[in-house]
Design an enzyme around this catalytic site. Structure first.
Site, mmCIF file in Angstrom:
data_model
loop_
_atom_site.group_PDB
_atom_site.id
_atom_site.type_symbol
_atom_site.label_atom_id
_atom_site.label_comp_id
_atom_site.label_asym_id
_atom_site.label_seq_id
_atom_site.Cartn_x
_atom_site.Cartn_y
_atom_site.Cartn_z
ATOM 1 N N ASP C 16 0.836 -1.189 0.000
ATOM 2 C CA ASP C 16 0.000 0.000 0.000
ATOM 3 C C ASP C 16 0.881 1.252 0.000
ATOM 4 O O ASP C 16 2.108 1.147 -0.072
ATOM 5 C CB ASP C 16 -0.958 -0.072 1.194
ATOM 6 N N PRO C 57 -15.599 -24.476 5.603
ATOM 7 C CA PRO C 57 -15.560 -23.011 5.608
ATOM 8 C C PRO C 57 -14.845 -22.470 6.846
ATOM 9 O O PRO C 57 -14.764 -23.132 7.882
ATOM 10 C CB PRO C 57 -17.037 -22.627 5.628
ATOM 11 N N ILE C 58 -14.335 -21.265 6.691
ATOM 12 C CA ILE C 58 -13.706 -20.547 7.799
ATOM 13 C C ILE C 58 -14.782 -20.116 8.791
ATOM 14 O O ILE C 58 -15.790 -19.545 8.384
ATOM 15 C CB ILE C 58 -13.031 -19.255 7.282
#
Lengths: 138, 138, 138, 138
Positions: C16, C57-58
């Site tokens: 970034d 899934p998380i």
């Protein structure tokens, strides 16, 4: 305390082959929502160093995923600062989809200032009072 | 001329609900491959301004998608500079999957230097000979 | 227990304006590393439903950021399953940069199977023994 | 012809160390804007196969970058279909920042239907009249 809400539509590219949001995207949105929260408090995250002499990097982040969201659905992210410590603050993020809380997490950020004693050095310090007071509703 | 190849496995999060690569990711990989190509030529893209006084922003990009790639498949991206003009260069990228050309595209980048006559000003200029010569195989 | 390591170079687009890795990218890499770990154990994450009747899934994720990484630096991500519960497992991820631990986190994933009693329904269940045993070094 | 506009604020994570938008993100936004355009025409991109028997993958994409955008700036993306051919359509995207055209590009998408003569087969076909007519302003 201040709270902001952002709304967004889940994009096609935000979802994975399971047809649900690929979870790292939630952190991208958490970051956006934090920036929005600070902006609402009158603090430009991109100018922290110039205006206040420090920055607020993430030191810890966590999220619980209670239900998936899918392409085309609209979510709302509510963010507020839920904890101030001497050198850190915690931003709480709650994601609602159709009124249901689907993701909840936080970002802990530390106030750090440049430390010239070594290259690229940074050291944590007490959060300036002016930052904290920006989040108090007058 | 120099050519580099990078290989990568398509990730779960690189794919969309159609179970194929979400196309903007190819440009992320093109950018990575260009950086690798320059690095191989001895030029650090991150230090262009410090070392050569200019930068190489993208001015034009194009890609043709001939066949999709899927989660778990391995692709190879070959990159080389296919055109030098006075102020621009063109990086050709070819993506192969199992030996088949699946995506082909280019990035056109311009050599620009800071122009102090206005804020954040940049102006294009002749590409330094030292940059061009770095890509000639000795 | 099994452990896998992946190495990668930090890309320009992974960073970034503060010139450090934008933190959501670490979770993208965590996910890739988990897929690699399962693959190494002989389990294709993309075929879990077809082959084992469920998905992973998380449900919870956390990470601590101890030091930033920058464009061009090489990081290594080590991943292993650090906890098995009846219905969940925890993947531990450690990111090293030049030998230093810079990020540490986990993904908690739950074993869920389709539940036809309501649309898109899923319900958690005991993790199949065959999955667990795949991670035991023979 | 129909035209849609979406507005968005450039996020911190959308920008790279040069402090400008990392260019692959524009394609992510192009894709979102195309989905919005189709939605506005009454066509759900996610249900194309179910409702119309085909899909519209990208076959070619191009963009020219005339000026950079930065963190915190607000951009507006205008999208419309600028060309219909028998089997392809072209979506034109124009990005304005503070009234100035900063990026212009297109996505060419082909109408393809499943082709059962080989696994995962797809073949291009004439775009259904019902799709085209959805974009005519009545």
């Amino acid at each position: 305390m201040l709270e902001t809400k952002i709304s967004l539509n889940i994009g096609w590219g935000d979802c994975d082959p399971a047809r649900i949001v690929f979870y790292p995207n939630y952190f991208r949105w958490f970051d956006q929502s934090t920036h929005k929260l600070f902006e609402f408090a009158g603090i430009a995250m991109g100018d922290l160093l110039d205006q206040h002499g420090g920055i607020l990097p993430i030191v810890d982040v966590q999220a619980s995923f209670k239900a998936p969201s899918r392409y085309g659905e609209r979510i709302e992210i509510s963010s507020s600062i839920c904890e101030w410590k001497e050198r850190t603050l915690k931003v709480l993020h709650q994601v609602h989809n159709a009124g249901v809380l689907t993701v909840e997490g936080y970002e802990m950020r530390a106030w750090v200032i440049p430390d010239e004693s070594h290259p690229r050095g940074l050291r944590s310090q007490t959060i300036p009072e002016i930052l904290k007071s920006a989040f108090v509703i007058k």
